[in-house]
Design a protein around this motif. Structure first.
Motif, PDB file in Angstrom:
ATOM      1  N   ILE A 160     -39.457  54.773  79.373  1.00  0.00           N
ATOM      2  CA  ILE A 160     -39.146  53.464  79.949  1.00  0.00           C
ATOM      3  C   ILE A 160     -38.797  53.669  81.411  1.00  0.00           C
ATOM      4  N   ILE A 161     -39.436  52.909  82.293  1.00  0.00           N
ATOM      5  CA  ILE A 161     -39.116  52.949  83.719  1.00  0.00           C
ATOM      6  C   ILE A 161     -38.327  51.682  84.045  1.00  0.00           C
ATOM      7  N   VAL A 162     -37.104  51.839  84.517  1.00  0.00           N
ATOM      8  CA  VAL A 162     -36.233  50.708  84.835  1.00  0.00           C
ATOM      9  C   VAL A 162     -36.339  50.420  86.320  1.00  0.00           C
ATOM     10  N   THR A 163     -36.808  49.220  86.657  1.00  0.00           N
ATOM     11  CA  THR A 163     -36.942  48.830  88.066  1.00  0.00           C
ATOM     12  C   THR A 163     -35.887  47.818  88.481  1.00  0.00           C
ATOM     13  N   THR A 164     -35.032  47.440  87.558  1.00  0.00           N
ATOM     14  CA  THR A 164     -34.011  46.432  87.845  1.00  0.00           C
ATOM     15  C   THR A 164     -32.938  47.014  88.745  1.00  0.00           C
ATOM     16  N   LEU A 165     -32.508  46.217  89.719  1.00  0.00           N
ATOM     17  CA  LEU A 165     -31.484  46.681  90.638  1.00  0.00           C
ATOM     18  C   LEU A 165     -30.084  46.359  90.113  1.00  0.00           C
ATOM     19  N   GLU A 166     -29.071  46.762  90.832  1.00  0.00           N
ATOM     20  CA  GLU A 166     -27.717  46.908  90.326  1.00  0.00           C
ATOM     21  C   GLU A 166     -27.064  45.730  89.616  1.00  0.00           C
ATOM     22  N   PRO A 167     -27.043  44.504  90.082  1.00  0.00           N
ATOM     23  CA  PRO A 167     -26.224  43.506  89.368  1.00  0.00           C
ATOM     24  C   PRO A 167     -26.630  43.304  87.913  1.00  0.00           C
ATOM     25  N   LYS A 168     -27.928  43.355  87.613  1.00  0.00           N
ATOM     26  CA  LYS A 168     -28.406  43.109  86.247  1.00  0.00           C
ATOM     27  C   LYS A 168     -28.585  44.394  85.447  1.00  0.00           C
ATOM     28  N   ARG A 169     -28.485  45.532  86.086  1.00  0.00           N
ATOM     29  CA  ARG A 169     -28.806  46.797  85.430  1.00  0.00           C
ATOM     30  C   ARG A 169     -27.863  47.126  84.276  1.00  0.00           C
ATOM     31  N   LEU A 170     -26.572  46.831  84.396  1.00  0.00           N
ATOM     32  CA  LEU A 170     -25.623  47.175  83.330  1.00  0.00           C
ATOM     33  C   LEU A 170     -25.988  46.515  82.013  1.00  0.00           C
TER      34      LEU A 170
ATOM     35  N   VAL B 180     -36.524  54.817  91.180  1.00  0.00           N
ATOM     36  CA  VAL B 180     -36.292  55.692  92.333  1.00  0.00           C
ATOM     37  C   VAL B 180     -36.567  57.146  91.956  1.00  0.00           C
ATOM     38  N   SER B 181     -36.128  57.564  90.786  1.00  0.00           N
ATOM     39  CA  SER B 181     -36.376  58.941  90.342  1.00  0.00           C
ATOM     40  C   SER B 181     -37.866  59.188  90.104  1.00  0.00           C
ATOM     41  N   LEU B 182     -38.560  58.190  89.569  1.00  0.00           N
ATOM     42  CA  LEU B 182     -40.006  58.313  89.377  1.00  0.00           C
ATOM     43  C   LEU B 182     -40.709  58.451  90.720  1.00  0.00           C
ATOM     44  N   TYR B 183     -40.294  57.629  91.680  1.00  0.00           N
ATOM     45  CA  TYR B 183     -40.870  57.684  93.020  1.00  0.00           C
ATOM     46  C   TYR B 183     -40.619  59.057  93.637  1.00  0.00           C
ATOM     47  N   GLU B 184     -39.405  59.578  93.437  1.00  0.00           N
ATOM     48  CA  GLU B 184     -39.066  60.895  93.965  1.00  0.00           C
ATOM     49  C   GLU B 184     -39.921  61.985  93.321  1.00  0.00           C
ATOM     50  N   GLU B 185     -40.187  61.851  92.037  1.00  0.00           N
ATOM     51  CA  GLU B 185     -41.007  62.831  91.322  1.00  0.00           C
ATOM     52  C   GLU B 185     -42.461  62.810  91.790  1.00  0.00           C
TER      53      GLU B 185
ATOM     54  N   GLU C 138     -25.118  53.387  92.313  1.00  0.00           N
ATOM     55  CA  GLU C 138     -25.174  54.194  91.096  1.00  0.00           C
ATOM     56  C   GLU C 138     -26.109  55.384  91.270  1.00  0.00           C
ATOM     57  N   TRP C 139     -27.291  55.155  91.831  1.00  0.00           N
ATOM     58  CA  TRP C 139     -28.242  56.242  92.023  1.00  0.00           C
ATOM     59  C   TRP C 139     -27.704  57.260  93.015  1.00  0.00           C
TER      60      TRP C 139
END
Length: 174
Positions: free
Chosen positions: A102-112, A132-137, A150-151
Motif C-alpha cells: 500500500i502506498i499512502v499519499t495522504t498528507l498529515e492532517p488526515k493521515r492518522l 515520499v519513501s517510494l519517491y526516495e527509493e 512525521e516523515w
C-alpha cells in the motif's frame, strides 16, 4: 597475462556482465515478480505517485487501483486507474485484489485516521509505504513538497549513530 587469455577475457567479460541485466529485464517484462499495489489518497500527490511508478517500469510495481480517504474524494480525469473504494473497506479490497503493498499519499492532517485503518493490513503481511519513501527509493531524491513533520522525524531517527560517523570518517581519511 598471455594474449590468448587476454583475448578470451576481453570477449567473455562483456557477455558475462550483460547476462544478469538481460535476465532481469526479461523477468521484469514477464511480470513474474510484480508487486501489486494500491494508492491510498487522492489529488495531486496520488497522481504524482502514479506518474513516478509509470516512469520506472523496471521497479516491478503494478498499480491495481486507488483507495480514497472518504466517499466524496475524486482522483481526477487524468488517472486511468479506477477508484476501488474508501479506506474503511480496505481489508476487503486487499483480500479480493491480492495486494502486496500500500502506498499512502495522504498528507498529515488526515493521515492518522487512515493509518488506523491500515494497521490491520500491516498485521496481515501487507507492506505500507509512504509516497515520499517510494519517491526516495525510485528517484534517489526526496520531494520537498510532500515532506511533513512525521516523515522528517522518522528519517532523522534512522540516521547513523556517533560511532558509525566516526568509523566513516576514519575510512574516508584512509
Amino acid at each position: 597475462i598471455g594474449r590468448g587469455i587476454f583475448f578470451l577475457l576481453a570477449l567473455s567479460l562483456p557477455i558475462l556482465t550483460s547476462l544478469p541485466r538481460i535476465a532481469y529485464m526479461l523477468i521484469a517484462k514477464g511480470r513474474f515478480l510484480d508487486k501489486r499495489i494500491i494508492i491510498v489518497g487522492a489529488g495531486e500527490a496520488a497522481l504524482d505517485t502514479i506518474k513516478l511508478i509509470e516512469k520506472h517500469p523496471s521497479s516491478l510495481y503494478r498499480v491495481v487501483g486507488i483507495v480514497c480517504e472518504d466517499e466524496e474524494m475524486e482522483i481526477g480525469a487524468e488517472s486511468k486507474y479506477k477508484i476501488l473504494g474508501c479506506v474503511n473497506e480496505i481489508g476487503d479490497i486487499i483480500r479480493h485484489r491480492k495486494i502486496d503493498e500500500i502506498i499512502v499519499t495522504t498528507l498529515e492532517p488526515k493521515r492518522l485516521n487512515i493509518l488506523k485503518n491500515l494497521r490491520a493490513c500491516r498485521y496481515h503481511g501487507v507492506e505500507i509505504v509512504d509516497a515520499v519513501s517510494l519517491y526516495e527509493e525510485l528517484e534517489a531524491q526526496v520531494p520537498l513538497k510532500y515532506i511533513d513533520d512525521e516523515w522528517l522525524f522518522s528519517s532523522s531517527a534512522q540516521y547513523p549513530g556517533f560511532h558509525v560517523k566516526k568509523l566513516k570518517r576514519l575510512v574516508d581519511m584512509i
